[in-house]
Design a protein around this motif. Structure first.
Motif, short mmCIF file in Angstrom:
data_model
loop_
_atom_site.label_atom_id
_atom_site.label_comp_id
_atom_site.label_asym_id
_atom_site.label_seq_id
_atom_site.Cartn_x
_atom_site.Cartn_y
_atom_site.Cartn_z
N LEU A 109 -6.31 9.01 15.38
CA LEU A 109 -5.53 7.79 15.55
C LEU A 109 -4.13 8.07 16.07
N GLY A 110 -3.78 9.36 16.25
CA GLY A 110 -2.50 9.71 16.83
C GLY A 110 -1.42 10.08 15.84
N PHE A 111 -1.81 10.42 14.60
CA PHE A 111 -0.85 10.80 13.57
C PHE A 111 -1.13 12.23 13.11
N ASP A 112 -0.09 12.96 12.78
CA ASP A 112 -0.28 14.35 12.33
C ASP A 112 -1.11 14.38 11.06
N GLN A 113 -0.68 13.64 10.08
CA GLN A 113 -1.43 13.51 8.84
C GLN A 113 -0.96 12.26 8.10
N LEU A 114 -1.85 11.73 7.27
CA LEU A 114 -1.53 10.54 6.50
C LEU A 114 -2.00 10.71 5.07
N SER A 115 -1.26 10.13 4.14
CA SER A 115 -1.64 10.14 2.73
C SER A 115 -1.04 8.89 2.08
N VAL A 116 -1.32 8.69 0.81
CA VAL A 116 -0.76 7.52 0.12
C VAL A 116 0.77 7.61 0.04
N ASN A 117 1.29 8.80 0.27
CA ASN A 117 2.75 8.97 0.22
C ASN A 117 3.41 8.75 1.57
N SER A 118 2.63 8.51 2.60
CA SER A 118 3.20 8.19 3.91
C SER A 118 3.87 6.82 3.84
N PRO A 119 4.84 6.56 4.68
CA PRO A 119 5.47 5.23 4.69
C PRO A 119 4.43 4.13 4.89
N SER A 120 4.56 3.05 4.16
CA SER A 120 3.57 1.98 4.25
C SER A 120 3.47 1.41 5.66
N SER A 121 4.59 1.38 6.39
CA SER A 121 4.55 0.88 7.77
C SER A 121 3.69 1.77 8.65
N LEU A 122 3.72 3.08 8.39
CA LEU A 122 2.92 4.02 9.17
C LEU A 122 1.43 3.85 8.85
N LEU A 123 1.13 3.66 7.60
CA LEU A 123 -0.27 3.41 7.20
C LEU A 123 -0.77 2.12 7.83
N GLY A 124 0.08 1.11 7.87
CA GLY A 124 -0.30 -0.15 8.50
C GLY A 124 -0.58 0.01 9.98
N GLN A 125 0.24 0.81 10.65
CA GLN A 125 0.00 1.08 12.08
C GLN A 125 -1.35 1.75 12.27
#
Length: 238
Positions: free
Chosen positions: A102-118
């Motif tokens: 999806l174009g992100f290095d890594q994601l977790s529940v601790n990622s910014p909520s705006s980033l998770l939404g994107q």
């Protein structure tokens, strides 16, 4: 929001009545709703006896007009007096596993909520658009049959699938435990998306206006023996 033409409304009620008349059918869900809706729109049905059911988004397709519908049916326990709200599971979105795709290095529940939404909207938009290309669709829609618990009241909902831009939504966790993420539409504060990281289920919420038509009918079963004998006769003579 799209409205059915008068002849389509007649076919909708005919299809619902016919489905409930057959004692082998317990409810209008999944493929049964897809079959009824294909009858309403007079488009070919994708018969699972002859075709492998795909995981493509658009369950019913009008090939001539390049319209595709994601078809859903749900039950509401209360009276269907419009306006009402409802929500549906639209996708299983494992954005942690698919972060790089999806174009992100890594994601977790601790990622910014705006980033998770994107990431969630990107995951969903890819599904909408890639399946539309595969199925040769220009007009991307959702069609929902909403049923009362006694199966006597129905609302038909049809609309274009919403594709929100990044600035149109604000994302936040519902509580400090981070069990649920919600996407809020900035224009009116309505929660349009919910996502639960444990199950990876992505929900969309909808609003049905007070102008929506409510259809009424009295479901009636035909005797089982009559149905079997009639169908057997039709099959033997076809």
């Amino acid at each position: 929001m799209y409205q059915l033409r008068s002849e389509e409304q007649v076919r909708l009620l005919e299809g619902i009545r016919a489905a409930y008349a057959i004692p082998f059918i317990d409810d209008i869900t999944s493929f049964i709703w897809e079959a009824i809706f294909s009858y309403v729109k007079d488009v070919p049905i994708v018969d699972p006896l002859k075709n492998t059911r795909s995981k493509l988004l658009y369950d019913v397709v009008d090939q001539n007009n390049h319209i595709g519908w994601s078809a859903k049916a749900l039950q509401k326990t209360k009276s269907l007096a419009a306006p009402i709200e409802f929500e549906l599971v639209i996708q299983r979105a494992d954005i942690f596993k698919k972060a790089q795709m999806l174009g992100f290095d890594q994601l977790s529940v601790n990622s910014p909520s705006s980033l998770l939404g994107q990431a969630l909207t990107r995951h969903w938009h890819l599904k909408i658009n890639e399946d539309a290309v595969t199925q040769n669709i220009n007009s991307k829609r959702v069609c929902v049959l909403i049923k009362s618990n006694n199966r006597k009241e129905y609302i038909y909902y049809e609309n274009d699938i919403e594709i929100y831009g990044h600035t149109e939504l604000t994302w936040s966790w519902t509580d400090s435990s981070k069990t649920g993420l919600q996407g809020i539409r900035n224009s009116d504060g309505f929660v349009v998306y919910r996502w639960y990281p444990n199950q990876k289920q992505f929900f969309e919420r909808f609003q049905v206006s007070s102008q929506a038509s409510v259809f009424y009918l009295e479901p009636r079963r035909l005797p089982l023996a009559n149905v079997v004998q009639f169908l057997a006769h039709q099959l033997d003579n076809s």
